[in-house]
Design an enzyme around this catalytic site. Sequence first.
Site, short mmCIF file in Angstrom:
data_model
loop_
_atom_site.label_atom_id
_atom_site.label_comp_id
_atom_site.label_asym_id
_atom_site.label_seq_id
_atom_site.Cartn_x
_atom_site.Cartn_y
_atom_site.Cartn_z
N TYR A 176 41.27 39.94 38.94
CA TYR A 176 42.30 40.98 38.96
C TYR A 176 43.59 40.53 38.27
CZ TYR A 176 39.36 43.42 42.39
OH TYR A 176 38.33 44.05 43.02
N LYS A 209 29.09 33.19 42.86
CA LYS A 209 27.92 33.40 42.03
C LYS A 209 27.75 32.18 41.13
CE LYS A 209 25.76 36.81 41.24
NZ LYS A 209 24.33 37.03 41.63
N ASP A 228 25.82 38.09 46.26
CA ASP A 228 24.92 39.24 46.42
C ASP A 228 24.08 39.09 47.68
OD1 ASP A 228 23.81 37.07 45.09
OD2 ASP A 228 22.38 38.27 43.95
N ASP A 270 37.03 41.67 48.00
CA ASP A 270 37.40 43.09 48.05
C ASP A 270 36.20 43.90 48.55
OD1 ASP A 270 38.68 45.45 47.65
OD2 ASP A 270 38.92 45.27 45.49
N ASP A 304 35.33 45.19 52.72
CA ASP A 304 35.15 46.62 53.01
C ASP A 304 33.80 46.87 53.66
OD1 ASP A 304 37.58 47.46 52.16
OD2 ASP A 304 36.84 48.86 50.65
#
Length: 369
Positions: free
Chosen positions: A141, A192, A225, A249, A253
Amino acid sequence: MTAKLLLLPGDGIGPEVSAQVRRVLDWLAKNRNFAFDLDEDLVGGISLEKTGLPITDKAMEKAMAADAVLFGAVGGPQWDKNAFDKKPERGLLRLRKDMELFANLRPALCFPALTDASSLKPELVSGLDIMIVRELTGGVYFGEPRGIEKLADGSRKAVDTQLYTTEEVRRIARVAFDLARKRGGVVHSAEKSNVMHTGVLWREEVTHVHETEYEDLKLIHILADNAAMQLVRNPKQFDVLVTDNLFGDILSDEASMLTGSLGMLPSASLGAKDAKTGKSKALYEPIHGSAPDIAGQNKANPIAAILSLAMCLRYSLDDEAGAKLLEDAVSSVLNAGLRTGDIMQAGKTAVSTTGMGDAILKALDSAAR
Ligand code: NAD
């Protein structure tokens, strides 16, 4: 010690839930000798209306000097068309940036009375207590280069850069390990590393911090993942889950919806420890937004804001007993069947924002007797 607190109620339901936080603070002052110096200021749309800025330098100065900032919510449709630097959310972004709040803590906690509100089976979520630790100021970001470029053939190219340094990874890892030490002693670290260089660096640096400073705790590396999948398959395997800005993020959630409603979920954002005082700058906020659809109607659930105050007691003011007192009061009110609209179930008793505040204060009174 007198705690220096800054309340920033903001927009929409922000002031309504913040008013209940204020009542709980007054209760703490009266019943637990909790000394605080509470200031209040503007942020978001209301600040834009009154000052032309999403947050003023004066309010920022107060935030920088506070032991903790208690934030409500910002935003609303009336400001949606504003230019980027005149959006209410810029106020929150400036707070995060100037206070260097690099660690975002989001607990996903399932109160026994609300296990039915989750989209997962009750046995998967009952007793759930996960702490997601998201890196908040680095990663894709913010990494440079970033932007959209026009190419010679008229088509376009977009670039975002995922970037992490040793120190950025080590400091967020320490936050996660420190939390795990006070909780179940297990940290899952998600990245990852199978396909990303930043993932390899992340895994190596977290391992280094573990081996050199926290060998007594358990560290489990997990691909992001797989973490997303395990969160819905068997969420109770997690204690503390630390991850980068982007994966955090998404995963935070996902984890928050395991527990039902936005109106129930608190969060904390912490900065670096001050070398002299050992204290971190901190901002506490419910994860929900300003909920314009129910604003001004005394319908909002104030529990997320009150649980954010509990986090403030625990992490900024070193008052574990006070935090527990608030969490137990919330739990007992839910057990008694009181519900705001967002968590209403058949056979339960509907209450307003102030009604929920009244009930929580009553539960605190009973606990103090
Ligand atoms: P939202 O969280 O405000 O609302 C989503 C839905 O959940 C709405 O139906 C709302 O009524 C309900 N809800 C949220 N909190 C509730 C509570 N405490 N009690 C009962 N119901 C609750 O998200 P949104 O609708 O996407 O955004 C509305 C505005 O809030 C936008 O301007 C957005 O930019 C802003 N926003 C601000 C923050 C923040 O201040 N940190 C976070 C998210 C969104």
